[in-house]
Design an enzyme around this catalytic site. Sequence first.
Site, mmCIF file in Angstrom:
data_model
loop_
_atom_site.group_PDB
_atom_site.id
_atom_site.type_symbol
_atom_site.label_atom_id
_atom_site.label_comp_id
_atom_site.label_asym_id
_atom_site.label_seq_id
_atom_site.Cartn_x
_atom_site.Cartn_y
_atom_site.Cartn_z
ATOM 1 N N CYS A 282 0.798 -1.240 0.000
ATOM 2 C CA CYS A 282 0.000 0.000 0.000
ATOM 3 C C CYS A 282 0.821 1.275 0.000
ATOM 4 C CB CYS A 282 -0.930 -0.003 1.213
ATOM 5 S SG CYS A 282 -2.157 -1.306 1.119
HETATM 6 N N1 LIG Z 1 -2.819 -6.150 1.799
HETATM 7 C C1 LIG Z 1 -3.239 -5.050 2.386
HETATM 8 O O1 LIG Z 1 -2.889 -4.778 3.523
HETATM 9 C C2 LIG Z 1 -4.191 -4.097 1.688
HETATM 10 C C3 LIG Z 1 -4.814 -3.113 2.462
HETATM 11 C C4 LIG Z 1 -5.704 -2.249 1.860
HETATM 12 C C5 LIG Z 1 -5.919 -2.330 0.483
HETATM 13 N N2 LIG Z 1 -5.279 -3.280 -0.262
HETATM 14 C C6 LIG Z 1 -5.584 -3.321 -1.695
HETATM 15 O O2 LIG Z 1 -6.453 -4.419 -1.945
HETATM 16 C C7 LIG Z 1 -6.160 -5.013 -3.212
HETATM 17 C C8 LIG Z 1 -5.836 -6.483 -3.034
HETATM 18 O O3 LIG Z 1 -4.675 -6.588 -2.240
HETATM 19 P P1 LIG Z 1 -4.239 -7.944 -1.521
HETATM 20 O O4 LIG Z 1 -3.160 -7.567 -0.560
HETATM 21 O O5 LIG Z 1 -5.428 -8.675 -1.023
HETATM 22 O O6 LIG Z 1 -3.595 -8.736 -2.756
HETATM 23 P P2 LIG Z 1 -3.228 -10.290 -2.803
HETATM 24 O O7 LIG Z 1 -2.177 -10.418 -3.844
HETATM 25 O O8 LIG Z 1 -2.992 -10.814 -1.439
HETATM 26 O O9 LIG Z 1 -4.567 -10.976 -3.319
HETATM 27 C C9 LIG Z 1 -5.108 -10.760 -4.569
HETATM 28 C C10 LIG Z 1 -5.712 -12.062 -5.073
HETATM 29 O O10 LIG Z 1 -6.356 -11.802 -6.318
HETATM 30 C C11 LIG Z 1 -6.161 -12.921 -7.171
HETATM 31 N N3 LIG Z 1 -6.378 -12.487 -8.544
HETATM 32 C C12 LIG Z 1 -5.613 -11.742 -9.345
HETATM 33 N N4 LIG Z 1 -6.206 -11.511 -10.527
HETATM 34 C C13 LIG Z 1 -7.407 -12.121 -10.461
HETATM 35 C C14 LIG Z 1 -8.504 -12.249 -11.351
HETATM 36 N N5 LIG Z 1 -8.469 -11.671 -12.556
HETATM 37 N N6 LIG Z 1 -9.561 -12.974 -10.965
HETATM 38 C C15 LIG Z 1 -9.609 -13.564 -9.744
HETATM 39 N N7 LIG Z 1 -8.616 -13.456 -8.855
HETATM 40 C C16 LIG Z 1 -7.525 -12.754 -9.203
HETATM 41 C C17 LIG Z 1 -4.742 -13.346 -6.850
HETATM 42 O O11 LIG Z 1 -4.517 -14.683 -7.236
HETATM 43 C C18 LIG Z 1 -4.697 -13.158 -5.330
HETATM 44 O O12 LIG Z 1 -5.094 -14.320 -4.641
HETATM 45 C C19 LIG Z 1 -5.031 -4.186 -3.800
HETATM 46 O O13 LIG Z 1 -5.550 -3.173 -4.608
HETATM 47 C C20 LIG Z 1 -4.384 -3.565 -2.581
HETATM 48 O O14 LIG Z 1 -3.722 -2.359 -2.888
HETATM 49 C C21 LIG Z 1 -4.434 -4.171 0.319
#
Ligand SMILES: NC(=O)c1ccc[n+]([C@@H]2O[C@H](COP(=O)([O-])OP(=O)(O)OC[C@H]3O[C@@H](n4cnc5c(N)ncnc54)[C@H](O)[C@@H]3O)[C@@H](O)[C@H]2O)c1
Length: 442
Positions: A282
């Site tokens: 982030c």
């Molecule tokens: N991790 C954090 O602390 C956090 C906090 C706030 C916001 N975010 C935001 O949330 C979003 C997700 O982050 P995250 O940390 O959960 O990512 P992550 O990589 O842990 O998880 C994302 C998941 O999406 C799947 N994926 C990718 N493309 C796909 C598709 N086309 N169809 C289905 N599944 C698909 C991946 O395989 C993965 O399992 C990002 O935009 C991030 O910036 C993350």
Amino acid sequence: MTTETATLSTAAAQLSEKIANKTARVGIIGLGYVGLPLAVEFAKAGFSVTGIDLIESKVERINAGDSYIQDIESAEVASLVEAGLLRATTDFSVVAELDTINICVPTPLRKTKDPDMSFIVSACQEIAKFVHPGMLAILESTTYPGTTDELVLPMLASTGLQVGTDFFLCFSPERVDPGNARFQTRNIPKVVGGVTPACTRLGAEFYAQALETVVPVSSTQVAEMVKLLENTFRMINIGLVNELAMMCERMSINIWEVIDAAATKPFGFMPFYPGPGLGGHCIPIDPFYLSWKSKQAGIEARFIELAGYINGQMPHFVVEKVQNALNDRGKAVKGSHVHILGVAYKRDIDDVRESPALDIIHLLQRRGAKVTFSDPYVPSIRIEEGILTATDVFPAVAQADVTVIVTDHAQVDYAPIVEKAPLIVDTRNALRNFAASNVIRL
Ligand SMILES: NC(=O)c1ccc[n+]([C@@H]2O[C@H](COP(=O)([O-])OP(=O)(O)OC[C@H]3O[C@@H](n4cnc5c(N)ncnc54)[C@H](O)[C@@H]3O)[C@@H](O)[C@H]2O)c1
């Protein structure tokens, strides 16, 4: 913003009722750090939840009741799967049967620091094939203001269905803080903004069924900007305090003592702490989504660029500090054994994405150091040269010429480390309670 007044179409009224009586079938796309906790929360609230991910092994683990996210207990997943409230699949055609869809896919940066929207686009292309009347889609991935209206809406509306009447679209920023025992998905207030007032109303009703506090806002752009304000605020304040840490070093002032004393002011000050550099999915990334978009609007995001530059200097600053500490003891980095204590990007989690430890290891290796690491949460890391496997803390810290504390995990017992390590560079003030001559603070 009040959502009560939004008049509802027949499709909206039906969805509202399904949400109210928890018969709405919930879909979560992307079962990562954000998506899995959200899926679990809605399943716990009594909804039937289907998670969709591209990675077969994640889907299999969920269906087997096995969690791969540290904040989610396997037992919790197993009991929800057993109760028929949670399941996972790689098959997007289930979208046709789902009433709500939360999109939680990654939004990384390209090497050029431009937004990489490919995950959102590919997920929306799949959703678009199965959009149906009465469906609510909510984008949760962090992104630039305008994404929901300018990118997602045209894809879903290409089906000929009308937003706000036939289907509904919102943006709701995810604020989860992995490793935070006090604030988790359920009790972190949820901001939501829809394309139309009916969209916002349905989005707010939906979240209110599983989360404690919902904050409706007037548009998707406001909701998108909320997240960027929050993370840019953090990034810039960390940049400021990192610059102060570099100044304090020159002036032989203890920055940590300065911050602690400043934090006694009961108003108008909020403490931020220096460190070895930004990490995670982030803070190092999201502000650049904003600077990319603001450039298009003709405004240079100068605070963001400057803080990005200063924060990017911190791994170099740490390595300089290690080098100076070794030089003072008649040693060079080249040929020295450096032990990195903690490689996760922050304390008490297992995530090494964008971790400054990776940069520090790379810089030290480039200067000829022999680098080892230990981390209670991370068994191995991928570095340029291949995979580096963790060692035990002991005897590594006793054998190393210098130990660098990059992540201050709470479960580490620092007393024997201070006793056994010949030299320690502490980038997190983990050793604030130790006044030992072998400890050098950032
Ligand atoms: N991790 C954090 O602390 C956090 C906090 C706030 C916001 N975010 C935001 O949330 C979003 C997700 O982050 P995250 O940390 O959960 O990512 P992550 O990589 O842990 O998880 C994302 C998941 O999406 C799947 N994926 C990718 N493309 C796909 C598709 N086309 N169809 C289905 N599944 C698909 C991946 O395989 C993965 O399992 C990002 O935009 C991030 O910036 C993350």
